[in-house]
Design a protein around this motif. Structure first.
Motif, mmCIF file in Angstrom:
data_model
loop_
_atom_site.group_PDB
_atom_site.id
_atom_site.type_symbol
_atom_site.label_atom_id
_atom_site.label_comp_id
_atom_site.label_asym_id
_atom_site.label_seq_id
_atom_site.Cartn_x
_atom_site.Cartn_y
_atom_site.Cartn_z
ATOM 1 N N UNK A 208 5.953 9.202 1.114
ATOM 2 C CA UNK A 208 6.751 10.172 0.396
ATOM 3 C C UNK A 208 7.709 10.588 1.350
ATOM 4 N N UNK A 209 8.583 11.586 0.923
ATOM 5 C CA UNK A 209 9.567 11.085 1.275
ATOM 6 C C UNK A 209 9.582 12.418 2.381
ATOM 7 N N UNK A 210 8.399 13.292 2.727
ATOM 8 C CA UNK A 210 8.412 14.429 3.719
ATOM 9 C C UNK A 210 7.514 13.620 5.332
ATOM 10 N N UNK A 211 7.476 12.353 4.452
ATOM 11 C CA UNK A 211 6.375 12.260 5.861
ATOM 12 C C UNK A 211 7.373 11.879 7.122
ATOM 13 N N UNK B 94 0.661 -0.749 0.279
ATOM 14 C CA UNK B 94 -0.194 -0.358 -0.438
ATOM 15 C C UNK B 94 0.418 1.591 0.126
ATOM 16 N N UNK B 95 0.375 2.343 -0.128
ATOM 17 C CA UNK B 95 1.101 3.482 -0.462
ATOM 18 C C UNK B 95 -0.157 4.445 0.362
ATOM 19 N N UNK B 96 0.579 5.125 1.393
ATOM 20 C CA UNK B 96 0.276 5.552 2.486
ATOM 21 C C UNK B 96 0.828 7.004 2.918
ATOM 22 N N UNK B 97 -0.081 7.694 3.841
ATOM 23 C CA UNK B 97 0.794 9.375 4.326
ATOM 24 C C UNK B 97 0.488 8.473 5.626
ATOM 25 N N UNK C 6 9.225 -0.736 4.944
ATOM 26 C CA UNK C 6 9.013 0.950 4.842
ATOM 27 C C UNK C 6 9.587 0.728 3.147
ATOM 28 N N UNK C 7 9.318 1.047 2.526
ATOM 29 C CA UNK C 7 10.096 2.369 1.216
ATOM 30 C C UNK C 7 10.073 4.285 0.966
#
Length: 379
Positions: A137-140, A111-114, A155-156
């Motif tokens: 995303x990179x800013x998490x 899954x992709x996620x915020x 986690x990627x």
């Protein structure tokens, strides 16, 4: 950056909103620790808004997690796995039965996620004995990444925003990597629809709680919007109630649904989206959620991060721990109360969709650490 604004919806057509489903509730009741989350009053919010009452559905602790997202993620994961197995809910009706059927498999969930959706998918993988890879995303913030890893997932971190993480998840799909997304794209529509269906359990709880407390139906319901899955579920629950005003709320920096309403159809806004309301940092509406969202809401509003922070502090004053995205619905009403025509005859419903998933930021905004959270929760 756009200024906060109010947009009347020319596409509103409540009769076109889809029906609420009861199918996921029996499954959710088989999950460890299931119980309805509380519906509480917020008298200070009511005074600020000048309305008769504000009720808050508090989703800061749902099935051992700090967000409502596990309702959609669990039901969608269940349905994705049933389809993979060629089975039906009647054949495999519970989580334990599904885990037994999957024993020894080499499947991986993706899954992709915020933050909250991915952690919930990771939790489902853990409960089922499966692997999981979650794209962020990179800013998490590090705390949200650590919370996902605490569920046993890989986690990627993707170079880019939420939409880039979505694209990466789609690229990983294979026979043994099953994607459980809460947004849709061409050729991928069923799992996001199941996510929306999963949230119906929360809407049913709200209806029961209003009835059990002897409350009249709300006249104003605010729902925060990311890709639109949650907002679609709220529309299904309330759009056709006579006299209800549905208000959709987005960050000024991630106003993809409001911009799409203004354009008359789904569009993608430029990124990256960098609001502190991380769960709402989406650049493209879900094409599956769009029909319900565009038909169900009379008004869309956008808010700044500081306006969300104002709502966090106000909810905290009434004992509700609400994170940045969780407080956005109330934030939209506070920021635009006059333009929305709120008055003393109104009864307001807001859903605080998450607790403090970034404790350091919560402490900075509210002035104290949340009483219920002292470290990243593991369940």
């Amino acid at each position: 950056m756009r200024e906060p604004r109010v947009v009347s919806n020319p596409l509103v057509a409540p009769s076109q909103v889809g029906p609420l489903t009861a199918d996921p509730t029996a499954f959710h009741r088989t999950l460890p620790g299931y119980e309805p989350t509380p519906l509480v009053e917020s008298p200070q919010s009511a005074r600020r808004l000048g309305v008769a009452a504000v009720h808050v559905k508090d989703e800061s602790a749902r099935l051992g997690m700090p967000s409502f997202k596990v309702l959609g993620a669990s039901w969608a994961t269940y349905r994705v796995l049933l389809r993979h197995l060629g089975s039906s809910p009647e054949e495999i009706p519970t989580l334990d039965a599904l885990a037994t059927r999957l024993a020894g498999s080499n499947l991986r969930l993706c899954a992709a996620t915020d933050g909250n959706h991915g952690r919930a998918v990771a939790r489902m993988a853990q409960l089922l004995g499966l692997r999981a890879i979650i794209l962020v995303p990179a800013d998490m913030v590090d705390e949200r990444i650590a919370a996902i890893r605490s569920e046993g997932a890989d986690v990627e971190v993707v170079d880019g925003g939420y939409d880039d993480a979505i694209a990466r998840s789609a690229a990983l799909a294979s026979d043994d990597t099953l994607v459980v997304s809460d947004t849709s794209w061409d050729g991928y529509v069923d799992p996001p629809m199941w996510v929306i269906d999963g949230y119906s359990t929360m809407i049913a709880e709200i209806r029961d709680q209003y009835r059990d407390k002897g409350l009249s139906a709300p006249t104003v319901v605010a729902a925060q919007i990311g890709v639109g899955a949650f907002a679609a579920a709220v529309a299904r629950g309330f759009a056709e109630h006579d006299g209800v005003h549905l208000v959709g709320v987005e960050p000024t920096q991630a106003d993809c649904v409001t911009a799409s309403i203004e354009a008359g159809g789904v569009l993608t806004i430029p990124g990256p989206q960098l609001s502190m309301m991380a769960g709402l940092n989406c650049g493209t509406p879900s094409i599956i959620a769009w029909p319900d969202v565009s038909s169900g809401y009379q008004t869309f509003v956008t808010i700044s991060d500081e306006q969300a922070a104002d709502a966090m502090r106000l909810l905290a004053a009434d004992g509700v721990v609400s994170g940045e995205s969780g407080a956005a619905g109330l934030g939209g009403l506070l920021a635009h109360a006059d333009a929305l025509g709120l008055g003393p005859s109104d009864s307001v419903l807001v859903i605080s969709t998450e607790g403090a998933t970034d404790v350091a930021n919560y402490r900075t905004i509210v002035g104290a650490a949340p009483a219920a959270v002292t470290a990243p929760a593991k369940g």
